[in-house]
Write a protein that holds these residues in place. Structure first.
Motif, PDB file in Angstrom:
ATOM      1  N   TRP A 163       0.863  -1.212  -0.049  1.00 28.47           N
ATOM      2  CA  TRP A 163       0.127  -0.060   0.062  1.00 28.47           C
ATOM      3  C   TRP A 163       0.613   1.290  -0.064  1.00 28.47           C
ATOM      4  O   TRP A 163       2.199   1.380   0.206  1.00 28.47           O
ATOM      5  N   TYR A 164       0.227   2.526  -0.088  1.00 32.14           N
ATOM      6  CA  TYR A 164       1.016   3.425  -0.369  1.00 32.14           C
ATOM      7  C   TYR A 164       0.129   4.947   0.289  1.00 32.14           C
ATOM      8  O   TYR A 164      -0.979   4.445   0.125  1.00 32.14           O
ATOM      9  N   GLY A 165       0.818   5.808   0.715  1.00 37.33           N
ATOM     10  CA  GLY A 165       0.051   6.995   0.995  1.00 37.33           C
ATOM     11  C   GLY A 165       0.825   8.179   0.621  1.00 37.33           C
ATOM     12  O   GLY A 165       1.862   8.147  -0.019  1.00 37.33           O
ATOM     13  N   GLU A 166       0.434   9.271   0.990  1.00 36.08           N
ATOM     14  CA  GLU A 166       1.040  10.624   0.607  1.00 36.08           C
ATOM     15  C   GLU A 166       2.133  11.091   1.374  1.00 36.08           C
ATOM     16  O   GLU A 166       1.809  11.373   2.653  1.00 36.08           O
ATOM     17  N   SER A 167       3.142  11.622   0.833  1.00 33.05           N
ATOM     18  CA  SER A 167       4.024  12.363   1.693  1.00 33.05           C
ATOM     19  C   SER A 167       3.842  13.784   1.847  1.00 33.05           C
ATOM     20  O   SER A 167       3.571  14.356   0.788  1.00 33.05           O
ATOM     21  N   VAL A 168       4.145  14.212   2.963  1.00 27.41           N
ATOM     22  CA  VAL A 168       3.504  15.458   3.405  1.00 27.41           C
ATOM     23  C   VAL A 168       4.592  16.637   2.954  1.00 27.41           C
ATOM     24  O   VAL A 168       4.339  17.541   2.469  1.00 27.41           O
ATOM     25  N   GLY A 169       5.699  15.911   2.736  1.00 27.81           N
ATOM     26  CA  GLY A 169       6.972  16.917   2.489  1.00 27.81           C
ATOM     27  C   GLY A 169       7.636  17.628   3.424  1.00 27.81           C
ATOM     28  O   GLY A 169       8.618  18.299   3.342  1.00 27.81           O
ATOM     29  N   PHE A 170       7.651  16.923   4.593  1.00 30.99           N
ATOM     30  CA  PHE A 170       8.346  17.158   5.990  1.00 30.99           C
ATOM     31  C   PHE A 170       9.027  15.941   6.263  1.00 30.99           C
ATOM     32  O   PHE A 170       8.598  14.772   6.303  1.00 30.99           O
ATOM     33  N   PHE A 171      10.150  16.275   6.547  1.00 31.29           N
ATOM     34  CA  PHE A 171      11.371  15.037   6.950  1.00 31.29           C
ATOM     35  C   PHE A 171      12.193  15.545   8.192  1.00 31.29           C
ATOM     36  O   PHE A 171      12.635  16.696   8.231  1.00 31.29           O
ATOM     37  N   ARG A 172      12.459  14.395   8.877  1.00 28.54           N
ATOM     38  CA  ARG A 172      13.540  14.676  10.131  1.00 28.54           C
ATOM     39  C   ARG A 172      14.516  13.708  10.007  1.00 28.54           C
ATOM     40  O   ARG A 172      14.503  12.494   9.953  1.00 28.54           O
ATOM     41  N   PHE A 173      15.779  14.250   9.672  1.00 29.18           N
ATOM     42  CA  PHE A 173      16.816  13.321   9.714  1.00 29.18           C
ATOM     43  C   PHE A 173      17.914  13.522  10.667  1.00 29.18           C
ATOM     44  O   PHE A 173      18.122  14.567  11.275  1.00 29.18           O
ATOM     45  N   SER A 174      18.624  12.487  11.236  1.00 30.86           N
ATOM     46  CA  SER A 174      19.674  12.331  12.313  1.00 30.86           C
ATOM     47  C   SER A 174      20.810  13.034  11.486  1.00 30.86           C
ATOM     48  O   SER A 174      20.964  13.384  10.327  1.00 30.86           O
ATOM     49  N   GLU A 175      21.867  13.269  12.388  1.00 32.23           N
ATOM     50  CA  GLU A 175      22.868  13.813  11.837  1.00 32.23           C
ATOM     51  C   GLU A 175      23.897  13.175  10.817  1.00 32.23           C
ATOM     52  O   GLU A 175      24.133  13.742   9.924  1.00 32.23           O
ATOM     53  N   ARG A 176      23.659  12.002  11.136  1.00 31.84           N
ATOM     54  CA  ARG A 176      24.478  11.139   9.992  1.00 31.84           C
ATOM     55  C   ARG A 176      23.801  11.097   8.779  1.00 31.84           C
ATOM     56  O   ARG A 176      24.233  11.139   7.814  1.00 31.84           O
ATOM     57  N   THR A 177      22.506  10.788   8.817  1.00 36.32           N
ATOM     58  CA  THR A 177      21.595  10.881   7.610  1.00 36.32           C
ATOM     59  C   THR A 177      21.908  12.293   6.958  1.00 36.32           C
ATOM     60  O   THR A 177      21.898  12.338   5.631  1.00 36.32           O
ATOM     61  N   ALA A 178      21.612  13.257   7.632  1.00 33.26           N
ATOM     62  CA  ALA A 178      21.602  14.798   7.125  1.00 33.26           C
ATOM     63  C   ALA A 178      23.058  15.021   6.164  1.00 33.26           C
ATOM     64  O   ALA A 178      23.039  15.525   5.033  1.00 33.26           O
ATOM     65  N   ARG A 179      24.084  14.375   6.903  1.00 29.94           N
ATOM     66  CA  ARG A 179      25.295  14.531   6.014  1.00 29.94           C
ATOM     67  C   ARG A 179      25.302  13.487   4.718  1.00 29.94           C
ATOM     68  O   ARG A 179      25.805  13.784   3.906  1.00 29.94           O
ATOM     69  N   ALA A 180      24.691  12.263   4.972  1.00 31.48           N
ATOM     70  CA  ALA A 180      24.581  11.418   3.640  1.00 31.48           C
ATOM     71  C   ALA A 180      23.884  12.096   2.687  1.00 31.48           C
ATOM     72  O   ALA A 180      23.942  11.981   1.478  1.00 31.48           O
ATOM     73  N   LEU A 181      22.727  12.791   2.978  1.00 33.48           N
ATOM     74  CA  LEU A 181      21.668  13.514   2.112  1.00 33.48           C
ATOM     75  C   LEU A 181      22.517  14.720   1.499  1.00 33.48           C
ATOM     76  O   LEU A 181      22.553  14.777   0.219  1.00 33.48           O
ATOM     77  N   ALA A 182      23.436  15.217   2.085  1.00 36.39           N
ATOM     78  CA  ALA A 182      24.243  16.382   1.274  1.00 36.39           C
ATOM     79  C   ALA A 182      25.061  15.861   0.288  1.00 36.39           C
ATOM     80  O   ALA A 182      25.240  16.281  -0.874  1.00 36.39           O
ATOM     81  N   ALA A 183      25.701  14.591   0.585  1.00 38.03           N
ATOM     82  CA  ALA A 183      26.642  14.131  -0.140  1.00 38.03           C
ATOM     83  C   ALA A 183      25.957  13.386  -1.552  1.00 38.03           C
ATOM     84  O   ALA A 183      26.316  13.466  -2.522  1.00 38.03           O
ATOM     85  N   ARG A 184      24.797  13.060  -1.185  1.00 34.01           N
ATOM     86  CA  ARG A 184      23.922  12.598  -2.338  1.00 34.01           C
ATOM     87  C   ARG A 184      23.219  13.596  -3.223  1.00 34.01           C
ATOM     88  O   ARG A 184      23.473  13.332  -4.614  1.00 34.01           O
ATOM     89  N   CYS A 185      23.010  14.631  -2.666  1.00 32.83           N
ATOM     90  CA  CYS A 185      22.637  15.945  -3.476  1.00 32.83           C
ATOM     91  C   CYS A 185      23.885  16.089  -4.292  1.00 32.83           C
ATOM     92  O   CYS A 185      23.716  16.551  -5.565  1.00 32.83           O
TER      93      CYS A 185
END
Length: 245
Positions: A163-185
Motif C-alpha cells: 500500500w502507499y500514502g502521500e508524503s507531506v513533504g516534511f522530514f526529520r533526519f539524524s546528523e549522520r543521515t543529513a550528512r549522507a543526504l548532502a553528499a547524495r545531492c
C-alpha cells in the motif's frame, strides 16, 4: 539542537493567476505560509531556520524584515531556482553538514501544528510523514510500504509494495543521515542531473537501509500542499477553518 531547512525558491508557475510571487508568501487568514512555518517551529523549540530562496527572494527578505524575524532565519540563495528542487536542497549542504538533527520542509504547505509535532516526536532515527488519504494520479509523492517497511518513495513507484500514502513533504533526519543526504545531492548535481526533485536523493538513502527510516501516520490531520489554483481554494475553504487563524 534541531535545525530546519525550508525550501521556497521555486517560481510556482502552476498556480496561474493565484500566484505571481513566492508561494511561501501566500496568505491564509491574514498570515503567510512563511509566518505560519516560523511560528510553528518556534512553538516546537526549533529556532534555527535556513530558508532556500530564489524567485523573488527579495520579497521574502522584506517580509521577514517586516515581521522582525530576519535575525531568526538564514537566507540561502539558489541562483538556479528554475531547475529542479534537488539544487535547492544542494544549496543547503552546509546546513545539512553543520551537525545535529535536521528538518527538511517544503515551503508550500498549510498545516495544523500537530503535523509538525508528529514529526518531531517520532522515535525513529529518520522520520517521514504519510497520509493514507491520497488523490489518484502521478502528482502526489508516494511513500510505499511492504511488510510495514518503506519499499519505495516516488511519484511513480517501481518497487513492489502492499500500500502507499502521500508524503507531506516534511522530514526529520539524524546528523549522520543529513550528512549522507548532502553528499547524495552533491553526487547528482556533479553529474549534471539538476532537473531532479530532491525526493530522489532521499529515496536513495531509504533504499540503502530502510530499517533506519519510518513514516509517522498523519491521516486525519489538516494539511495541504499548494501547487495549483484549486489548492489555494481548498486551503482557504477546507483547511484553514480546521486549523484556525
Amino acid at each position: 539542537m534541531t535545525k530546519a531547512i525550508i525550501l521556497a525558491a521555486g517560481v510556482g508557475r502552476r498556480l496561474g493567476a493565484a500566484g505571481g510571487g513566492p508561494k511561501i508568501l501566500l496568505e491564509f487568514g491574514g498570515r503567510s505560509l512563511l509566518e505560519r512555518h516560523l511560528t510553528a517551529l518556534e512553538r516546537h523549540g526549533v529556532r534555527d531556520v535556513a530558508l532556500t530562496v530564489g524567485h523573488r527572494g527579495r520579497a521574502i527578505r522584506d517580509a521577514l524584515d517586516r515581521t522582525d524575524r530576519l535575525a531568526q532565519v538564514s537566507l540561502i540563495e539558489n541562483p538556479d531556482y528554475r531547475l529542479g528542487s534537488m539544487v535547492s536542497l544542494w544549496c543547503q549542504r552546509h546546513t545539512l553538514c553543520a551537525g545535529g538533527p535536521v528538518l527538511v520542509m517544503d515551503g508550500d504547505v498549510l498545516y495544523e501544528e500537530a503535523v509538525l509535532g508528529r514529526l518531531l516526536s517520532s522515535p525513529a532515527e529518520n522520520a517521514l510523514l504519510v497520509d493514507r488519504h491520497i488523490e489518484p494520479g502521478d502528482e502526489p509523492v508516494k511513500i510505499c510500504f511492504r511488510d510495514a517497511v518503506i519499499a519505495d518513495f516516488r511519484k511513480r513507484p517501481v518497487n513492489p509494495h502492499d500500500w502507499y500514502g502521500e508524503s507531506v513533504g516534511f522530514f526529520r533526519f539524524s546528523e549522520r543521515t543529513a550528512r549522507a543526504l548532502a553528499a547524495r545531492c552533491s553526487w547528482y548535481v556533479e553529474r549534471g542531473e539538476t532537473g531532479l526533485e530532491y525526493e530522489e536523493a532521499i529515496r536513495d538513502l531509504i533504499l540503502e537501509d530502510p530499517t533506519r527510516f519510518a513514516a509517522e501516520d498523519v491521516t486525519g490531520l489538516a494539511w495541504t500542499e499548494i501547487d495549483f489554483a484549486e489548492d489555494v481554494t481548498r486551503a482557504r475553504d477546507e483547511i484553514l477553518p480546521r486549523i484556525g487563524r
